[in-house]
Design a protein around this motif. Structure first.
Motif, PDB file in Angstrom:
ATOM      1  N   TYR A 434     -26.829   3.939  32.161  1.00 46.95           N
ATOM      2  CA  TYR A 434     -27.135   2.714  31.420  1.00 46.95           C
ATOM      3  C   TYR A 434     -25.832   2.129  30.871  1.00 46.95           C
ATOM      4  O   TYR A 434     -25.024   2.858  30.295  1.00 46.95           O
ATOM      5  N   HIS A 436     -23.959   0.039  28.066  1.00 45.69           N
ATOM      6  CA  HIS A 436     -24.223  -0.268  26.657  1.00 45.69           C
ATOM      7  C   HIS A 436     -23.621  -1.624  26.299  1.00 45.69           C
ATOM      8  O   HIS A 436     -22.419  -1.842  26.441  1.00 45.69           O
ATOM      9  N   ARG A 437     -24.484  -2.543  25.855  1.00 43.15           N
ATOM     10  CA  ARG A 437     -24.034  -3.843  25.342  1.00 43.15           C
ATOM     11  C   ARG A 437     -24.562  -3.967  23.918  1.00 43.15           C
ATOM     12  O   ARG A 437     -25.751  -4.199  23.715  1.00 43.15           O
ATOM     13  N   ILE A 439     -25.684  -5.097  20.189  1.00 42.25           N
ATOM     14  CA  ILE A 439     -26.204  -6.300  19.534  1.00 42.25           C
ATOM     15  C   ILE A 439     -25.310  -6.598  18.331  1.00 42.25           C
ATOM     16  O   ILE A 439     -24.943  -5.690  17.582  1.00 42.25           O
ATOM     17  N   GLU A 448     -29.043 -15.362  22.124  1.00 38.13           N
ATOM     18  CA  GLU A 448     -29.815 -14.338  22.849  1.00 38.13           C
ATOM     19  C   GLU A 448     -29.054 -13.010  22.838  1.00 38.13           C
ATOM     20  O   GLU A 448     -27.869 -12.954  23.178  1.00 38.13           O
ATOM     21  N   GLN A 449     -29.738 -11.956  22.429  1.00 36.92           N
ATOM     22  CA  GLN A 449     -29.119 -10.633  22.335  1.00 36.92           C
ATOM     23  C   GLN A 449     -29.555  -9.767  23.523  1.00 36.92           C
ATOM     24  O   GLN A 449     -30.669  -9.925  24.028  1.00 36.92           O
ATOM     25  N   PRO A 450     -28.651  -8.880  23.978  1.00 36.51           N
ATOM     26  CA  PRO A 450     -29.029  -7.999  25.104  1.00 36.51           C
ATOM     27  C   PRO A 450     -30.148  -7.041  24.693  1.00 36.51           C
ATOM     28  O   PRO A 450     -30.202  -6.597  23.543  1.00 36.51           O
ATOM     29  N   LYS A 451     -31.034  -6.761  25.643  1.00 36.21           N
ATOM     30  CA  LYS A 451     -32.147  -5.827  25.366  1.00 36.21           C
ATOM     31  C   LYS A 451     -31.760  -4.451  25.899  1.00 36.21           C
ATOM     32  O   LYS A 451     -31.494  -4.290  27.087  1.00 36.21           O
ATOM     33  N   GLU A 479     -28.201   0.565  19.147  1.00 40.15           N
ATOM     34  CA  GLU A 479     -28.139  -0.785  19.715  1.00 40.15           C
ATOM     35  C   GLU A 479     -27.100  -1.664  19.019  1.00 40.15           C
ATOM     36  O   GLU A 479     -26.624  -2.649  19.597  1.00 40.15           O
TER      37      GLU A 479
END
Length: 662
Positions: A434, A436-437, A439, A448-451, A479
């Motif tokens: 995964y 990681h981005r 918030i 818009e924030q990454p989910k 997150e």
């Protein structure tokens, strides 16, 4: 059996030497005198040969002689002809068998013999296995200076019949020992122990870790004749680490023999100094760790509930710094890419450390690498430590992360930091990756924030073999976490020097060296065929119980192979390939008006019956296996993918085609 005269005389000579060595003549005289004295009536002063043989057999002397002798086939005779030849040599079971081994006379070896076990009281009531009966077995695994050995499996018993010898090379070029023969003084400075792991395998093939023991072999350097016998008491693991599970009788011998042995005072002094040095290093690290923790708590009071793990208990209940469970590990030719390494770790079995009693609490047990590999399964911490070590070996900057998943369940996973700042999480139990981005909580609501796609919720600390960081950001929610490890306001580091003092390999410490990985002993094609045949039989029996006949379509079964290969490729590389050809082949194999159904499933064990029972629990699979209709044809394909340490990924696909009747 007729022998040429020279062979007959040679055989007589060998038998004579063996009888003299065992003093059989003297024992026969004693038995003869005793028999005449005790068993002959005064009126009978003659003793027949049969009477004497009976007396020898009763006292076990004949059995002793037969035990000491074993038959081997003449190698030259084997080379000349493939026809079986009678054996003409008796070979002693004792250490002279070493001379038959290919050894380098310029190297020093330790010959370790396991001469049986006793007091394995858990198996006191174990019945004797019948001939041919499958029973639980013990296997002893050893690691010493980059060499690994495994004993023959022996039936579990109160006195297990271990009789194995292992030739351990003390003096190795690859470890920088030079070319000259090492003497006793030099060997005294080699503080690597022999790590012994005892594994129990039950009748279903399930493995259990019984004991893990570090054998101090250097006592043999002070032994007379370079031979010593040791009774090793094995203690249990986890919650039973203070309970004895049994005793192994071990014999140690140096080969070639030492010209000069050391005095026991010298070896004991060396051991005491090493223990003292290790204890002092560990004491200083503990003092430092306490100070670091006090400082960490002063930053924010809520830090005391964060998962910051500085020490962890191993299988023997010994507290070790978490950094000592990690070390860069290179897999040689066995693994080619970091993603393949992740796939390999994910197919090793997952099992939480056993807890006696209820309460739902989790028993902590971080296994040493040898115990994890020999058992072929472990908890998420074992998987994460192993994957992190492999990724470090591939040159990545990898860390183990300690945090929680959903519902606050503690969990560990692996993180890699790219040179461009990319943070990637690796789930060691599945092989999934995964990105990681984080918030940014300060952004306006409309941005818009990454989910997040990962299953992790919080993170308390990260570590590898050289570094340890505690998360001191305002929130430990993953997150919003920023992985700028150079910013001490976000991540509180531990001193690299302090970690190095107790975790660096090669130092006098209690940290066991890592074993090398072993290539798989599984023949993937043969195993695939065996499981497939067993599944066909199980499906046929199951359908017969339902009153259904079974017709197999071999061609359709073969066509399922590309799909299974594509599934494994996708798990390893995250790239899907070959699906178009598979779909086209199936369309050609299924006539118009017929329906095709397929069900793929993945396992990490090779027990066909257990796999079949799991498949039947899926309604999709059960629908295929129990398919009713016109012109029903069934297919099954098994593909085993072998990985190091005899781990394997088993893909099974059930399929059927039948005429659709409206």
């Amino acid at each position: 059996m007729s022998l040429p005269p020279e062979k007959a005389s040679e055989l007589k000579q060998i038998i004579h030497q063996q009888l003299v060595k065992m003093d059989v003549h003297g024992r026969i005289r004693e038995v003869l005198a005793e028999t005449i004295r005790e068993e002959l009536a005064p009126e009978h002063q003659q003793l027949s040969t049969e009477d004497l043989i009976k007396a020898l057999r009763q006292r076990g002397i004949i059995d002793d002689v037969m035990k000491e002798l074993k038959f081997v086939t003449d190698v030259n005779e084997k080379e000349r002809t493939s026809a079986p030849k009678p054996s003409t040599h008796f070979v002693d079971r004792e250490p002279p068998v070493l001379k038959k081994t290919n050894i380098d006379p310029t190297r020093r070896y330790l010959y370790l013999q396991v001469l049986g076990g006793k007091a394995f009281l858990e198996h006191l009531q174990e019945p004797e296995p019948l001939p041919g009966q499958i029973c639980s077995t013990f296997t002893l695994c050893l690691h010493f200076r980059n060499q690994r050995f495994r004993s023959k499996p022996v039936p579990c018993a109160c006195e297990p019949d271990f009789h194995d010898g292992f030739l351990l090379e003390v003096h190795k070029d690859s470890l920088g020992d030079g070319s000259k023969m090492v003497d006793a003084t030099t060997m005294l400075s080699i503080c690597d122990p022999v790590h012994m792991v005892l594994i129990k395998t039950d009748t279903f093939g399930e493995t259990t870790l019984v004991a893990s023991y570090f054998l101090e072999w250097r006592s043999v350097l002070a032994a007379e004749n370079g031979i010593t016998n040791v009774a090793v008491e094995l203690l249990g693991v986890g919650t039973e680490s203070k309970v004895s599970v049994g005793v192994l009788n071990i014999r140690l011998e140096m080969y070639p023999q030492l010209n000069k042995t050391l005095s026991p005072e010298i070896t004991n002094t060396q051991f005491a100094l090493e223990r003292q040095k290790t204890a002092e290093k560990e004491r200083l690290f503990l003092v430092y760790a306490k100070q670091w923790w006090r400082e960490y708590l002063q930053i924010r009071p809520t830090h005391n509930i964060r998962l910051v793990k500085i020490f962890a208990q191993d299988e023997n209940g010994v507290n070790r710094p978490v950094c000592s469970y990690i070390r860069p590990l290179r897999a040689g030719r066995l693994l080619d890419t970091p993603r393949q390494a992740a796939r390999f770790v994910s197919v090793l079995g997952y099992e939480r450390a056993p807890v006696i009693g209820g309460g739902g609490g989790k028993q902590e047990q971080w296994c040493t690498l040898l115990a994890f590999l020999c058992r072929n399964k472990g908890d998420c911490e074992d998987h994460a430590n192993f994957l992190c070590s492999l990724l470090l070996g591939f040159g990545l900057e990898a860390f183990v992360c300690v945090g929680t998943k959903a519902k606050g369940v503690p969990h560990t996973w692996v993180m890699t930091c790219g040179t461009d700042g990319t943070i990637t999480f690796w789930e060691s139990l599945t092989g999934h990756r995964y990105i990681h981005r984080p918030i940014n909580p300060d952004d306006p609501p409309l941005v818009e924030q990454p989910k997040p796609l990962y299953p992790y919720r919080t993170i308390g600390c990260i570590f590898n073999h050289q570094k340890f960081f505690g998360n001191c950001q305002p929130s430990d929610a993953l997150e919003v976490c920023v992985f700028d490890l150079h910013d001490e306001s976000k991540w509180k580091p531990m001193s690299g020097e302090a970690i190095k003092s107790v975790c660096s390999p090669g130092t006098t410490s209690s940290v066991p060296p890592f074993p090398p990985l072993c290539a798989s002993t599984i023949d993937a094609a043969v195993t695939s065929n065996e499981i497939e045949l067993q599944l066909r039989m199980l499906v046929s029996e199951h359908r017969k119980d339902l009153g259904l006949s079974t017709v197999w379509d071999d061609h359709l079964s073969y066509l399922l192979s590309p799909a299974l290969a594509a599934y494994e490729l996708e798990r390893t590389t995250s790239v899907s390939a070959g699906n178009e050809e598979f779909q086209d082949a199936v369309r050609r194999a299924v006539p118009d008006g017929h329906t095709f159904k397929g069900f793929p499933i993945h396992f990490v064990y090779r027990n066909a019956r257990r796999a079949f029972a799991t498949c039947l629990r899926s309604p999709f699979c059960e629908e295929i296996i129990c398919c009713r209709g016109d012109q029903v044809r069934l297919a099954v394909r098994v593909r085993v993918f072998a990985y190091p340490e005899s781990a394997c990924a088993v893909w099974i696909m059930f399929a059927c085609k039948y005429r659709s009747v409206l």
